[in-house]
Design a protein around this motif. Structure first.
Motif, PDB file in Angstrom:
ATOM      1  N   ILE A 106       0.849  -1.186   0.000  1.00  0.00           N
ATOM      2  CA  ILE A 106       0.000   0.000   0.000  1.00  0.00           C
ATOM      3  C   ILE A 106       0.886   1.237   0.000  1.00  0.00           C
ATOM      4  O   ILE A 106       1.777   1.373   0.840  1.00  0.00           O
ATOM      5  CB  ILE A 106      -0.947   0.023   1.218  1.00  0.00           C
ATOM      6  CG1 ILE A 106      -1.868  -1.183   1.195  1.00  0.00           C
ATOM      7  CG2 ILE A 106      -1.750   1.323   1.246  1.00  0.00           C
ATOM      8  CD1 ILE A 106      -2.775  -1.307   2.397  1.00  0.00           C
ATOM      9  N   GLN A 107       0.636   2.115  -0.959  1.00  0.00           N
ATOM     10  CA  GLN A 107       1.371   3.373  -1.067  1.00  0.00           C
ATOM     11  C   GLN A 107       0.371   4.508  -0.899  1.00  0.00           C
ATOM     12  O   GLN A 107      -0.574   4.628  -1.677  1.00  0.00           O
ATOM     13  CB  GLN A 107       2.057   3.466  -2.425  1.00  0.00           C
ATOM     14  CG  GLN A 107       2.817   4.749  -2.625  1.00  0.00           C
ATOM     15  CD  GLN A 107       3.470   4.816  -3.998  1.00  0.00           C
ATOM     16  OE1 GLN A 107       3.568   3.827  -4.705  1.00  0.00           O
ATOM     17  NE2 GLN A 107       3.888   6.005  -4.364  1.00  0.00           N
ATOM     18  N   VAL A 108       0.584   5.342   0.128  1.00  0.00           N
ATOM     19  CA  VAL A 108      -0.330   6.454   0.414  1.00  0.00           C
ATOM     20  C   VAL A 108       0.322   7.763  -0.017  1.00  0.00           C
ATOM     21  O   VAL A 108       1.454   8.060   0.371  1.00  0.00           O
ATOM     22  CB  VAL A 108      -0.686   6.512   1.915  1.00  0.00           C
ATOM     23  CG1 VAL A 108      -1.631   7.675   2.196  1.00  0.00           C
ATOM     24  CG2 VAL A 108      -1.300   5.200   2.384  1.00  0.00           C
ATOM     25  N   ASN A 109      -0.386   8.526  -0.835  1.00  0.00           N
ATOM     26  CA  ASN A 109       0.067   9.830  -1.304  1.00  0.00           C
ATOM     27  C   ASN A 109      -0.937  10.878  -0.857  1.00  0.00           C
ATOM     28  O   ASN A 109      -2.146  10.645  -0.928  1.00  0.00           O
ATOM     29  CB  ASN A 109       0.154   9.855  -2.835  1.00  0.00           C
ATOM     30  CG  ASN A 109       1.036   8.753  -3.377  1.00  0.00           C
ATOM     31  OD1 ASN A 109       2.227   8.763  -3.171  1.00  0.00           O
ATOM     32  ND2 ASN A 109       0.430   7.803  -4.060  1.00  0.00           N
ATOM     33  N   HIS A 130      -0.675   4.883   9.152  1.00  0.00           N
ATOM     34  CA  HIS A 130      -0.839   3.512   9.639  1.00  0.00           C
ATOM     35  C   HIS A 130      -2.330   3.166   9.760  1.00  0.00           C
ATOM     36  O   HIS A 130      -2.757   2.063   9.395  1.00  0.00           O
ATOM     37  CB  HIS A 130      -0.130   3.356  10.985  1.00  0.00           C
ATOM     38  CG  HIS A 130      -0.072   1.959  11.480  1.00  0.00           C
ATOM     39  ND1 HIS A 130       0.679   0.975  10.869  1.00  0.00           N
ATOM     40  CD2 HIS A 130      -0.694   1.362  12.520  1.00  0.00           C
ATOM     41  CE1 HIS A 130       0.521  -0.155  11.519  1.00  0.00           C
ATOM     42  NE2 HIS A 130      -0.315   0.047  12.525  1.00  0.00           N
ATOM     43  N   HIS A 131      -3.128   4.120  10.236  1.00  0.00           N
ATOM     44  CA  HIS A 131      -4.576   3.913  10.356  1.00  0.00           C
ATOM     45  C   HIS A 131      -5.211   3.688   8.972  1.00  0.00           C
ATOM     46  O   HIS A 131      -6.045   2.785   8.804  1.00  0.00           O
ATOM     47  CB  HIS A 131      -5.223   5.112  11.052  1.00  0.00           C
ATOM     48  CG  HIS A 131      -6.710   5.057  11.097  1.00  0.00           C
ATOM     49  ND1 HIS A 131      -7.401   4.165  11.891  1.00  0.00           N
ATOM     50  CD2 HIS A 131      -7.646   5.773  10.420  1.00  0.00           C
ATOM     51  CE1 HIS A 131      -8.703   4.333  11.697  1.00  0.00           C
ATOM     52  NE2 HIS A 131      -8.870   5.302  10.814  1.00  0.00           N
ATOM     53  N   ILE A 132      -4.805   4.478   7.996  1.00  0.00           N
ATOM     54  CA  ILE A 132      -5.325   4.337   6.625  1.00  0.00           C
ATOM     55  C   ILE A 132      -4.964   2.957   6.080  1.00  0.00           C
ATOM     56  O   ILE A 132      -5.810   2.246   5.524  1.00  0.00           O
ATOM     57  CB  ILE A 132      -4.770   5.455   5.705  1.00  0.00           C
ATOM     58  CG1 ILE A 132      -5.207   6.836   6.179  1.00  0.00           C
ATOM     59  CG2 ILE A 132      -5.144   5.203   4.247  1.00  0.00           C
ATOM     60  CD1 ILE A 132      -6.676   7.105   6.175  1.00  0.00           C
ATOM     61  N   LEU A 188      -7.547  -0.172   5.013  1.00  0.00           N
ATOM     62  CA  LEU A 188      -7.556  -0.779   3.679  1.00  0.00           C
ATOM     63  C   LEU A 188      -7.195  -2.256   3.727  1.00  0.00           C
ATOM     64  O   LEU A 188      -7.810  -3.071   3.033  1.00  0.00           O
ATOM     65  CB  LEU A 188      -6.609  -0.012   2.755  1.00  0.00           C
ATOM     66  CG  LEU A 188      -7.063   1.425   2.467  1.00  0.00           C
ATOM     67  CD1 LEU A 188      -5.968   2.189   1.753  1.00  0.00           C
ATOM     68  CD2 LEU A 188      -8.353   1.437   1.665  1.00  0.00           C
ATOM     69  N   ASN A 189      -6.218  -2.617   4.547  1.00  0.00           N
ATOM     70  CA  ASN A 189      -5.860  -4.039   4.687  1.00  0.00           C
ATOM     71  C   ASN A 189      -7.046  -4.846   5.187  1.00  0.00           C
ATOM     72  O   ASN A 189      -7.323  -5.940   4.692  1.00  0.00           O
ATOM     73  CB  ASN A 189      -4.674  -4.211   5.645  1.00  0.00           C
ATOM     74  CG  ASN A 189      -3.353  -4.117   4.946  1.00  0.00           C
ATOM     75  OD1 ASN A 189      -3.176  -4.628   3.845  1.00  0.00           O
ATOM     76  ND2 ASN A 189      -2.402  -3.452   5.577  1.00  0.00           N
ATOM     77  N   VAL A 211     -11.243  12.703   5.636  1.00  0.00           N
ATOM     78  CA  VAL A 211     -10.394  11.781   4.884  1.00  0.00           C
ATOM     79  C   VAL A 211     -10.740  10.341   5.239  1.00  0.00           C
ATOM     80  O   VAL A 211     -10.840   9.482   4.356  1.00  0.00           O
ATOM     81  CB  VAL A 211      -8.896  12.073   5.154  1.00  0.00           C
ATOM     82  CG1 VAL A 211      -8.018  10.997   4.545  1.00  0.00           C
ATOM     83  CG2 VAL A 211      -8.514  13.435   4.626  1.00  0.00           C
ATOM     84  N   GLU A 212     -10.954  10.078   6.518  1.00  0.00           N
ATOM     85  CA  GLU A 212     -11.273   8.720   6.954  1.00  0.00           C
ATOM     86  C   GLU A 212     -12.551   8.208   6.295  1.00  0.00           C
ATOM     87  O   GLU A 212     -12.621   7.058   5.864  1.00  0.00           O
ATOM     88  CB  GLU A 212     -11.398   8.649   8.485  1.00  0.00           C
ATOM     89  CG  GLU A 212     -10.100   8.849   9.219  1.00  0.00           C
ATOM     90  CD  GLU A 212      -9.734  10.323   9.439  1.00  0.00           C
ATOM     91  OE1 GLU A 212     -10.486  11.229   8.979  1.00  0.00           O
ATOM     92  OE2 GLU A 212      -8.676  10.564  10.041  1.00  0.00           O
ATOM     93  N   GLN A 213     -13.568   9.065   6.223  1.00  0.00           N
ATOM     94  CA  GLN A 213     -14.821   8.672   5.575  1.00  0.00           C
ATOM     95  C   GLN A 213     -14.612   8.428   4.083  1.00  0.00           C
ATOM     96  O   GLN A 213     -15.191   7.504   3.523  1.00  0.00           O
ATOM     97  CB  GLN A 213     -15.892   9.743   5.778  1.00  0.00           C
ATOM     98  CG  GLN A 213     -16.394   9.856   7.193  1.00  0.00           C
ATOM     99  CD  GLN A 213     -17.292  11.070   7.400  1.00  0.00           C
ATOM    100  OE1 GLN A 213     -17.296  12.009   6.608  1.00  0.00           O
ATOM    101  NE2 GLN A 213     -18.057  11.056   8.498  1.00  0.00           N
TER     102      GLN A 213
END
Length: 105
Positions: A3-6, A19-21, A25-26, A80-82
């Motif tokens: 997982i790559q978060v931008n 880490h939460h994101i 997703l995981n 963002v979380e939603q």
């Protein structure tokens, strides 16, 4: 599944936030982990921090599925979380449909 978060310049994300994101997703996409080689996450604030607005947090998910073209979905929400949660569930629906046609899920 890698997982790559931008994030854009308007989204402040520390290590705990990232880490939460990734955990979200995981967890949501875990049953597809054998098929997804990489998941790219693009988080943005469409109106920027200088403007107030409604549904302006955006999450674009692009899944690289082995042997197939990349699949992508987007979601917009108040936070963002939603947006991540909404996009993850859209990706589940998309992968159910795409991989179900191939008899892989």
């Amino acid at each position: 599944m890698q997982i790559q978060v931008n994030t854009d310049k308007n989204i402040v994300g520390d290590e705990a936030f990232m880490h939460h994101i990734e955990n979200t997703l995981n967890h949501t996409l875990s049953r597809f982990s054998d098929h997804i080689t990489r998941l790219e996450v693009h988080l943005s604030d469409e109106n920027s921090a200088s403007k107030s607005g409604g549904m302006d947090r955006r999450c674009l998910l692009e899944a690289r599925v082995a042997g197939r073209d990349p699949a992508s979905v987007t979601d917009q929400a108040l936070t963002v979380e939603q947006a991540v949660h909404g996009a993850a569930h859209k990706m589940v629906s998309l992968l159910d449909s795409e991989l179900g046609k191939m008899g892989h899920h």
